[in-house]
Design a protein around this motif. Structure first.
Motif, PDB file in Angstrom:
ATOM      1  N   ASN A   1     -21.342  -6.406 -15.120  1.00 42.90           N
ATOM      2  CA  ASN A   1     -22.641  -6.698 -14.526  1.00 42.90           C
ATOM      3  C   ASN A   1     -22.703  -6.111 -13.121  1.00 42.90           C
ATOM      4  O   ASN A   1     -23.544  -5.279 -12.821  1.00 42.90           O
ATOM      5  N   ARG A   2     -21.756  -6.527 -12.264  1.00 42.59           N
ATOM      6  CA  ARG A   2     -21.756  -6.036 -10.867  1.00 42.59           C
ATOM      7  C   ARG A   2     -20.396  -5.553 -10.379  1.00 42.59           C
ATOM      8  O   ARG A   2     -20.315  -4.840  -9.395  1.00 42.59           O
ATOM      9  N   ASN A   3     -19.327  -5.983 -11.037  1.00 45.91           N
ATOM     10  CA  ASN A   3     -17.988  -5.698 -10.518  1.00 45.91           C
ATOM     11  C   ASN A   3     -17.566  -4.259 -10.833  1.00 45.91           C
ATOM     12  O   ASN A   3     -16.726  -3.992 -11.704  1.00 45.91           O
TER      13      ASN A   3
ATOM     14  N   ASP B   1     -26.444  -4.791 -14.079  1.00 41.60           N
ATOM     15  CA  ASP B   1     -27.251  -4.971 -12.879  1.00 41.60           C
ATOM     16  C   ASP B   1     -27.755  -3.579 -12.464  1.00 41.60           C
ATOM     17  O   ASP B   1     -26.955  -2.711 -12.103  1.00 41.60           O
ATOM     18  N   THR B   2     -29.071  -3.375 -12.549  1.00 45.47           N
ATOM     19  CA  THR B   2     -29.600  -2.011 -12.430  1.00 45.47           C
ATOM     20  C   THR B   2     -29.334  -1.381 -11.060  1.00 45.47           C
ATOM     21  O   THR B   2     -29.077  -0.179 -10.976  1.00 45.47           O
ATOM     22  N   GLN B   3     -29.388  -2.196 -10.003  1.00 40.71           N
ATOM     23  CA  GLN B   3     -29.119  -1.638  -8.667  1.00 40.71           C
ATOM     24  C   GLN B   3     -27.672  -1.147  -8.543  1.00 40.71           C
ATOM     25  O   GLN B   3     -27.404  -0.049  -8.051  1.00 40.71           O
ATOM     26  N   THR B   4     -26.752  -1.983  -9.043  1.00 40.06           N
ATOM     27  CA  THR B   4     -25.332  -1.633  -8.980  1.00 40.06           C
ATOM     28  C   THR B   4     -25.041  -0.407  -9.853  1.00 40.06           C
ATOM     29  O   THR B   4     -24.149   0.385  -9.536  1.00 40.06           O
ATOM     30  N   ALA B   5     -25.802  -0.278 -10.927  1.00 34.32           N
ATOM     31  CA  ALA B   5     -25.577   0.838 -11.864  1.00 34.32           C
ATOM     32  C   ALA B   5     -25.689   2.179 -11.148  1.00 34.32           C
ATOM     33  O   ALA B   5     -24.890   3.090 -11.394  1.00 34.32           O
ATOM     34  N   GLU B   6     -26.660   2.279 -10.243  1.00 35.92           N
ATOM     35  CA  GLU B   6     -26.857   3.541  -9.503  1.00 35.92           C
ATOM     36  C   GLU B   6     -25.577   3.912  -8.737  1.00 35.92           C
ATOM     37  O   GLU B   6     -25.183   5.063  -8.681  1.00 35.92           O
TER      38      GLU B   6
ATOM     39  N   PHE C   1     -24.806   3.862 -19.164  1.00 35.80           N
ATOM     40  CA  PHE C   1     -26.018   3.137 -19.556  1.00 35.80           C
ATOM     41  C   PHE C   1     -26.298   2.080 -18.495  1.00 35.80           C
ATOM     42  O   PHE C   1     -25.368   1.602 -17.831  1.00 35.80           O
ATOM     43  N   LYS C   2     -27.571   1.697 -18.383  1.00 35.76           N
ATOM     44  CA  LYS C   2     -27.938   0.750 -17.327  1.00 35.76           C
ATOM     45  C   LYS C   2     -28.763  -0.416 -17.871  1.00 35.76           C
ATOM     46  O   LYS C   2     -29.544  -0.244 -18.802  1.00 35.76           O
ATOM     47  N   GLY C   3     -28.593  -1.554 -17.224  1.00 36.14           N
ATOM     48  CA  GLY C   3     -29.468  -2.700 -17.483  1.00 36.14           C
ATOM     49  C   GLY C   3     -29.208  -3.378 -18.811  1.00 36.14           C
ATOM     50  O   GLY C   3     -28.280  -3.045 -19.550  1.00 36.14           O
ATOM     51  N   LYS C   4     -30.080  -4.354 -19.097  1.00 36.69           N
ATOM     52  CA  LYS C   4     -29.996  -5.127 -20.344  1.00 36.69           C
ATOM     53  C   LYS C   4     -30.089  -4.213 -21.566  1.00 36.69           C
ATOM     54  O   LYS C   4     -29.410  -4.397 -22.557  1.00 36.69           O
TER      55      LYS C   4
END
Ligand code: NDP
Ligand code: MG
Length: 383
Positions: free
Chosen positions: A35-37, A57-62, A76-79
């Motif tokens: 998710n974020r780690n 977590d879309t922000q962290t994905a970037e 891949f990003k997000g849900k």
């Protein structure tokens, strides 16, 4: 043994232990998710070189994009990304170790893309049990339990002739850090005490669920769906030592139990290698070192989350989803120091009488119920 695996929630307690098993048996890790780690995800990606990762977590994905680029991994990003991982075209076992209802779509997606599922995410079955079981049956895939109790029951049912005469499931519970407390003592317990489980080291949400006994309530619901039994055919027994992971009783009253040291790598590995067994990183039991094995009754009148879950599965429909949603939100508020420990049980129980959710349901209704239950908790506790 499965040769390829997609690990959803790879940075969590179950996720990292799954990777221990993969390392030991050289299982190919096709995909990972966090998710974020991203720090741990990067470490895992560098070691296992998956073809795909998802950061939900879309922000962290970037932030992860440069690492994915360097390693040649598709990101891949997000849900939606989690669902894409669960639906990859490659043949692989999907091990779902995401926490909470956030794992439901991926469980359904895995079944609908004809992938066998190793399920740690019990909330998938609690919130959408009917939908998950329908998808599993319609697609002819296997649903392999990872939760230690359900793995134990599954192992005890491997004598398929006996399994036809299953009479009762004995679902064991450690009782958590507050076993034996009365309601007034529960009012004064702290977050640090609640986060300290006597036998298991786990993620924070399930650790709180173990302290409130919600975890056992969720597991009762999980057992009803997985093994097709009635709630009254599951007897919850507090067994403080967590050595007997659960048992089954057959028509002749013979009880078959599964025992082992409290180490999740054993049930995780069994889901991956089923029906075969191999050497495992979990330590062997030492019978000479074991002292007492004790058995006691749970106390749902004090541990109201357990009472709520028991009543919810009796009522059926979306009641389990509502109590789960209320619990997820209440645990989050407790971990943020916004409510007390005893508030969790009170508000989860109150959710039951506030809604009417009987009968069959759609996925849309699952999410609506979850949302309503969370809003109800906020309305009750954040006035
Ligand atoms: P953790 O909190 O340790 O790990 C959860 C994992 O899910 C992490 O990878 C986390 O990523 C990811 N995650 C968190 N939120 C989301 C989200 N909204 N969407 C997608 N991914 C998310 O949990 P556990 O490993 O303890 O538990 C996982 C599941 O397994 C739960 O359903 C639990 O009930 C069940 N289980 C756990 C046991 C245990 O021993 N821990 C035993 C039996 C069952 P990040 O690290 O980036 O936050
Ligand atoms: Mg369990």
């Amino acid at each position: 043994m499965y040769k390829n695996i997609i690990v959803l929630g790879s940075t969590g307690s179950i996720g990292t232990q799954t990777l221990d098993v993969c390392r030991k048996h050289n299982i190919r890790v096709l995909a990972l998710s966090a998710n974020r780690n991203t720090a741990l995800l990067e470490q895992q990606a560098r070691e296992f070189r998956p073809e795909y990762v998802c950061v939900t977590d879309t922000q962290t994905a970037e932030e992860f994009a440069p690492v994915a680029g360097e390693l040649g991994i598709k990101l891949f990003k997000g849900k939606e990304g989690l669902v894409e991982l669960a639906s990859l075209k490659e043949d692989a076992l999907v091990l779902n170790a995401v926490v909470g209802i956030a794992g439901l779509d991926a469980t359904l997606a895995a079944a609908n893309s004809k992938k066998d599922i190793a399920l740690a995410n019990k909330e998938s079955l609690v919130t959408g049990g009917q939908l998950v079981m329908d998808a599993v049956k319609a697609n002819g895939v296997k649903l392999l339990p990872v939760d230690s109790e359900h793995s134990a029951i599954f192992q005890c049912l491997q004598d398929h002739e006996s399994a036809k005469s299953l009479k009762k499931i004995i679902l064991t519970a450690s009782g958590g850090p507050f076993f034996g407390f009365d309601s007034s003592r529960l009012e004064t317990v702290t977050k640090a005490q609640a986060l300290k489980h006597p036998n298991w080291s786990m993620g924070s949400k399930i650790t709180i669920d173990s302290a409130t006994l919600m975890n056992k309530g969720l597991e009762l619901i999980e057992a009803v769906w997985l093994f097709g039994v009635k709630p009254e055919d599951v007897q919850i027994v507090v067994h403080r030592q967590s050595i007997i992971h659960s048992a089954v009783q057959y028509a002749d009253n013979s009880v078959i139990a599964q025992l082992g040291s409290p180490d999740m790598r054993l049930p995780i590995q069994y889901a991956i290698t089923y029906p075969e067994r191999y050497d495992c990183p979990a330590p062997a039991l030492d019978f000479y070192a074991m002292k007492d094995l004790t058995f006691e009754r749970p106390d749902p009148d004090t541990f109201l989350c357990l009472k709520a879950a028991m009543e919810a599965i009796e009522k059926g429909g979306l009641y389990p989803c509502a109590v789960n949603g209320a619990n997820e939100r209440a645990v989050q508020l407790f971990l943020e120091d916004k409510i007390g420990f005893a508030d969790i049980g009170r508000v989860v129980y109150k959710t039951l009488s506030h809604f009417n959710f009987q009968g069959e349901y759609t996925l849309k209704e699952v999410y609506e119920t979850d949302k309503k239950a969370r809003a109800f908790v906020d309305e009750q506790l954040l006035k």
